[in-house]
Design a protein around this motif. Structure first.
Motif, PDB file in Angstrom:
ATOM      1  N   THR A  29       1.078  -1.122   0.079  1.00 25.09           N
ATOM      2  CA  THR A  29      -0.133  -0.228  -0.092  1.00 25.09           C
ATOM      3  C   THR A  29       0.818   1.244   0.311  1.00 25.09           C
ATOM      4  O   THR A  29       0.849   1.949  -0.412  1.00 25.09           O
ATOM      5  CB  THR A  29      -0.741   0.211   1.942  1.00 25.09           C
ATOM      6  OG1 THR A  29      -1.582  -1.032   0.928  1.00 25.09           O
ATOM      7  CG2 THR A  29      -1.835   0.903   0.984  1.00 25.09           C
ATOM      8  N   VAL A  30       1.985   1.057   0.780  1.00 20.95           N
ATOM      9  CA  VAL A  30       2.668   2.309   0.445  1.00 20.95           C
ATOM     10  C   VAL A  30       3.172   2.239  -0.511  1.00 20.95           C
ATOM     11  O   VAL A  30       3.849   3.305  -1.044  1.00 20.95           O
ATOM     12  CB  VAL A  30       4.147   2.194   1.549  1.00 20.95           C
ATOM     13  CG1 VAL A  30       5.291   3.570   1.697  1.00 20.95           C
ATOM     14  CG2 VAL A  30       3.278   1.868   3.842  1.00 20.95           C
ATOM     15  N   LEU A  31       4.206   1.585  -0.990  1.00 17.35           N
ATOM     16  CA  LEU A  31       4.505   1.685  -2.549  1.00 17.35           C
ATOM     17  C   LEU A  31       4.129   2.377  -3.716  1.00 17.35           C
ATOM     18  O   LEU A  31       3.877   3.333  -4.164  1.00 17.35           O
ATOM     19  CB  LEU A  31       5.149   0.812  -2.549  1.00 17.35           C
ATOM     20  CG  LEU A  31       7.018   0.162  -1.446  1.00 17.35           C
ATOM     21  CD1 LEU A  31       6.935  -1.630  -2.702  1.00 17.35           C
ATOM     22  CD2 LEU A  31       7.173   0.957  -2.033  1.00 17.35           C
ATOM     23  N   ALA A  32       2.391   1.174  -3.650  1.00 12.47           N
ATOM     24  CA  ALA A  32       1.635   1.791  -4.765  1.00 12.47           C
ATOM     25  C   ALA A  32       0.925   3.235  -4.477  1.00 12.47           C
ATOM     26  O   ALA A  32      -0.186   4.224  -5.510  1.00 12.47           O
ATOM     27  CB  ALA A  32       0.269   1.031  -4.633  1.00 12.47           C
ATOM     28  N   SER A  33       1.294   3.748  -3.177  1.00 13.32           N
ATOM     29  CA  SER A  33       0.166   5.271  -3.493  1.00 13.32           C
ATOM     30  C   SER A  33       0.231   6.699  -3.833  1.00 13.32           C
ATOM     31  O   SER A  33       0.095   7.269  -4.806  1.00 13.32           O
ATOM     32  CB  SER A  33      -0.244   5.681  -1.655  1.00 13.32           C
ATOM     33  OG  SER A  33      -0.746   4.420  -0.935  1.00 13.32           O
ATOM     34  N   PRO A  34       1.786   6.768  -3.448  1.00 15.13           N
ATOM     35  CA  PRO A  34       2.268   7.970  -4.600  1.00 15.13           C
ATOM     36  C   PRO A  34       2.049   7.186  -6.047  1.00 15.13           C
ATOM     37  O   PRO A  34       1.828   8.837  -6.726  1.00 15.13           O
ATOM     38  CB  PRO A  34       3.457   7.791  -4.645  1.00 15.13           C
ATOM     39  CG  PRO A  34       3.900   6.993  -2.901  1.00 15.13           C
ATOM     40  CD  PRO A  34       2.942   6.125  -3.458  1.00 15.13           C
ATOM     41  N   PHE A  35       1.530   6.588  -6.716  1.00  6.25           N
ATOM     42  CA  PHE A  35       1.388   6.432  -8.283  1.00  6.25           C
ATOM     43  C   PHE A  35       0.099   6.845  -7.977  1.00  6.25           C
ATOM     44  O   PHE A  35      -0.286   7.133  -9.804  1.00  6.25           O
ATOM     45  CB  PHE A  35       2.336   5.274  -8.511  1.00  6.25           C
ATOM     46  CG  PHE A  35       2.960   5.025  -8.511  1.00  6.25           C
ATOM     47  CD1 PHE A  35       3.978   5.365  -9.528  1.00  6.25           C
ATOM     48  CD2 PHE A  35       4.644   4.211  -7.359  1.00  6.25           C
ATOM     49  CE1 PHE A  35       5.951   5.188  -9.144  1.00  6.25           C
ATOM     50  CE2 PHE A  35       5.734   3.926  -7.377  1.00  6.25           C
ATOM     51  CZ  PHE A  35       6.105   4.251  -8.049  1.00  6.25           C
ATOM     52  N   MET A  36      -0.494   6.355  -7.370  1.00  3.37           N
ATOM     53  CA  MET A  36      -1.911   6.575  -7.281  1.00  3.37           C
ATOM     54  C   MET A  36      -2.711   7.840  -8.016  1.00  3.37           C
ATOM     55  O   MET A  36      -4.199   8.557  -8.743  1.00  3.37           O
ATOM     56  CB  MET A  36      -2.901   6.696  -6.485  1.00  3.37           C
ATOM     57  CG  MET A  36      -2.844   4.599  -6.104  1.00  3.37           C
ATOM     58  SD  MET A  36      -3.331   3.845  -7.349  1.00  3.37           S
ATOM     59  CE  MET A  36      -2.764   1.634  -7.378  1.00  3.37           C
ATOM     60  N   ALA A  37      -1.697   9.137  -6.983  1.00  6.28           N
ATOM     61  CA  ALA A  37      -2.132  10.488  -8.072  1.00  6.28           C
ATOM     62  C   ALA A  37      -1.515  10.457  -9.432  1.00  6.28           C
ATOM     63  O   ALA A  37      -2.662  11.444  -9.893  1.00  6.28           O
ATOM     64  CB  ALA A  37      -0.878  11.281  -7.197  1.00  6.28           C
ATOM     65  N   ILE A  38      -0.746   9.790 -10.011  1.00  6.24           N
ATOM     66  CA  ILE A  38      -0.625   9.981 -11.168  1.00  6.24           C
ATOM     67  C   ILE A  38      -1.814   9.406 -12.197  1.00  6.24           C
ATOM     68  O   ILE A  38      -2.506   9.500 -12.751  1.00  6.24           O
ATOM     69  CB  ILE A  38       0.671   8.955 -12.350  1.00  6.24           C
ATOM     70  CG1 ILE A  38       1.712  10.040 -11.319  1.00  6.24           C
ATOM     71  CG2 ILE A  38       0.977   8.961 -13.115  1.00  6.24           C
ATOM     72  CD1 ILE A  38       3.240   8.551 -11.501  1.00  6.24           C
ATOM     73  N   PHE A  39      -2.254   8.155 -11.988  1.00  4.61           N
ATOM     74  CA  PHE A  39      -3.446   7.644 -12.387  1.00  4.61           C
ATOM     75  C   PHE A  39      -4.647   7.644 -12.200  1.00  4.61           C
ATOM     76  O   PHE A  39      -5.755   7.794 -13.185  1.00  4.61           O
ATOM     77  CB  PHE A  39      -3.720   5.805 -11.582  1.00  4.61           C
ATOM     78  CG  PHE A  39      -2.941   4.797 -11.544  1.00  4.61           C
ATOM     79  CD1 PHE A  39      -1.760   4.658 -13.002  1.00  4.61           C
ATOM     80  CD2 PHE A  39      -2.418   4.034 -10.587  1.00  4.61           C
ATOM     81  CE1 PHE A  39      -0.565   3.781 -13.427  1.00  4.61           C
ATOM     82  CE2 PHE A  39      -1.203   2.973 -11.474  1.00  4.61           C
ATOM     83  CZ  PHE A  39      -0.511   2.749 -12.275  1.00  4.61           C
ATOM     84  N   MET A  40      -4.837   8.486 -10.896  1.00  6.38           N
ATOM     85  CA  MET A  40      -6.138   9.521 -11.049  1.00  6.38           C
ATOM     86  C   MET A  40      -6.480  10.615 -11.705  1.00  6.38           C
ATOM     87  O   MET A  40      -7.479  10.649 -12.940  1.00  6.38           O
ATOM     88  CB  MET A  40      -6.421  10.418  -9.735  1.00  6.38           C
ATOM     89  CG  MET A  40      -7.709  11.175  -8.876  1.00  6.38           C
ATOM     90  SD  MET A  40      -7.501  11.556  -7.618  1.00  6.38           S
ATOM     91  CE  MET A  40      -7.136   9.823  -6.305  1.00  6.38           C
ATOM     92  N   THR A  41      -4.605  11.370 -12.110  1.00  3.63           N
ATOM     93  CA  THR A  41      -5.511  12.508 -13.490  1.00  3.63           C
ATOM     94  C   THR A  41      -5.402  11.343 -14.956  1.00  3.63           C
ATOM     95  O   THR A  41      -6.071  12.173 -16.385  1.00  3.63           O
ATOM     96  CB  THR A  41      -3.938  12.927 -13.446  1.00  3.63           C
ATOM     97  OG1 THR A  41      -2.761  12.194 -14.248  1.00  3.63           O
ATOM     98  CG2 THR A  41      -3.435  14.224 -12.300  1.00  3.63           C
ATOM     99  N   LYS A  42      -5.162  10.160 -15.171  1.00  6.41           N
ATOM    100  CA  LYS A  42      -5.771   9.814 -16.631  1.00  6.41           C
ATOM    101  C   LYS A  42      -6.671   9.217 -16.300  1.00  6.41           C
ATOM    102  O   LYS A  42      -7.467   8.626 -17.884  1.00  6.41           O
ATOM    103  CB  LYS A  42      -4.191   8.601 -16.648  1.00  6.41           C
ATOM    104  CG  LYS A  42      -2.772   8.932 -17.103  1.00  6.41           C
ATOM    105  CD  LYS A  42      -1.981   8.399 -16.865  1.00  6.41           C
ATOM    106  CE  LYS A  42      -1.105   8.525 -17.014  1.00  6.41           C
ATOM    107  NZ  LYS A  42      -0.181   8.904 -18.070  1.00  6.41           N
TER     108      LYS A  42
END
Length: 392
Positions: free
Chosen positions: A14-27
């Protein structure tokens, strides 16, 4: 691998994946990210319901960890989306909305273990996981109904997609600010208070003669009840009474730290009334956790706004992802450090030491906040004096 490592792997993914979720959200947008997370959690739970039929222990362990990792990624997606929606759609009532979300999380902490155990006793291993999967898939349908009119500002409507470089640049801009960074540090240590007891409290109570598993579970429920009941007033303090979210956050961390310090001091010097002192300490920890979980996002939004970050969906996604990173980083670190420190120093000393560290971190946060505030005030007065001199 042990059961503790199984939980630590969930936190770590969860820690490792969380920062990338902001990128996915913009897409893909907030609602779609929420549905993606629910689908991952639901699918992994569905498969989990059938792995008890695997006889090979190595295969069972590998598949279990893979599915637990998928649940961690799904949790990162759902949490980021939910808190991003809250911060972008309820800007004037973020404290209350955030506290209500955390109250729901507290209810799930209370109901999950007993309901899962009851379903397991009624049927078999599969039923709790199948029911969890069903609830996730039903939630996807609810998201489609509730957010069907939600206009996603992922900028795809404007034929513009935010690059990962922009997201990481904004994140680094926030991290480079000492006040914003220390909000995350305090939140990380504050949430570590949730998981620090998980690997150690049960063995300690068993050592003291509490051998009934259900009775030990009541101790954990005391903390969760205090947390659930404590979160709604925190929202009112922030939104209605206009308390500074930073002050609320560090106050909660101090109270939670005092709860741990009380366990340690009482464990060293008092050998009677174990039930009473453990319950009082757990109430302090639960009450302290409420401001930590509920005030972190409002404090981050306030500080990010002061740094010039716009309150758009992209920025809200970044803040929600960073909050997840801090929360689950604290949960992961708390469970890992707890086992090692308790093994070498014993339960009373480890809890007392940890509580002291949390209090020190909160006090450093308070001093940084006050120092920066005085510096801003001084610079404002200096600018005003220069303006007056120019006018003269």
């Amino acid at each position: 691998m042990s059961q503790g490592q199984f939980w630590e792997f969930y936190y770590a993914t969860t820690v490792l994946a969380s920062p990338f979720m902001a990128i996915f959200m913009t897409k893909i947008g907030q609602a779609n990210l929420l549905k993606l997370g629910l689908a991952l959690v639901g699918t992994s739970s569905l498969v989990f319901g059938g792995i008890d039929k695997i006889n090979d222990s190595v295969t069972f362990g590998i598949i279990s960890f893979v599915l637990r990792g998928l649940q961690g990624v799904g949790c990162a997606a759902t949490d980021t989306a939910v808190f991003a929606i809250a911060s972008s759609r309820f800007t004037k009532h973020l404290g209350k909305v955030n506290s209500y979300l955390n109250s729901c999380m507290g209810v799930s902490f209370m109901l999950g273990p007993p309901v899962g155990g009851l379903l397991y006793s009624w049927a078999d291993f599969s039923l709790p996981f199948l029911l969890s999967a069903l609830l996730c898939f039903l939630s996807i349908l609810m998201v489609n109904l509730v957010f069907r009119n939600l206009r996603e500002s992922k900028l795809a409507a404007d034929n513009h997609v935010v690059s990962p470089k922009v997201v990481f640049t904004k994140s680094w801009h926030l991290f480079s600010n000492i006040r914003f960074l220390w909000i995350l540090v305090t939140a990380m240590f504050g949430t570590a208070c949730t998981s620090f007891l998980d690997p150690t409290l049960s063995p300690y109570l068993s050592h003291k003669g509490y051998n009934d598993t259900a009775y030990i579970g009541v101790f954990y429920m005391v903390r969760d009840v205090a947390f659930t009941l404590g979160t709604p007033p925190v929202g009112s303090l922030i939104d209605t009474w206009k308390w500074n979210p930073n002050t609320v956050l560090l106050s909660g961390a101090i109270v939670a730290g005092l709860g741990y310090a009380l366990i340690g001091i009482a464990g060293l010097y008092f050998t009677t009334a174990i039930t009473a002192r453990i319950c009082v300490s757990l109430i302090c920890i639960g009450v302290g956790q409420a401001p930590v979980f509920s005030a972190t996002l409002p404090a981050m939004v306030e500080e990010a706004t002061a740094l010039g970050l716009r309150k758009d969906d992209e920025s809200c996604g970044i803040l929600a992802a960073l909050q997840n990173f801090a929360f689950y980083g604290g949960l992961w670190a708390g469970s890992v450090v707890s086992g090692y420190v308790t093994y070498y120093y014993g339960f009373p000393i480890s809890t007392g030491l940890f509580g002291t560290v949390v209090i020190v971190v909160a006090l450093i946060h308070a001093n940084i906040h006050v120092f920066c505030q005085k510096r801003i005030t001084y610079q404002s007065l200096e600018s005003l004096d220069m303006l007056q001199e120019c006018q003269e």
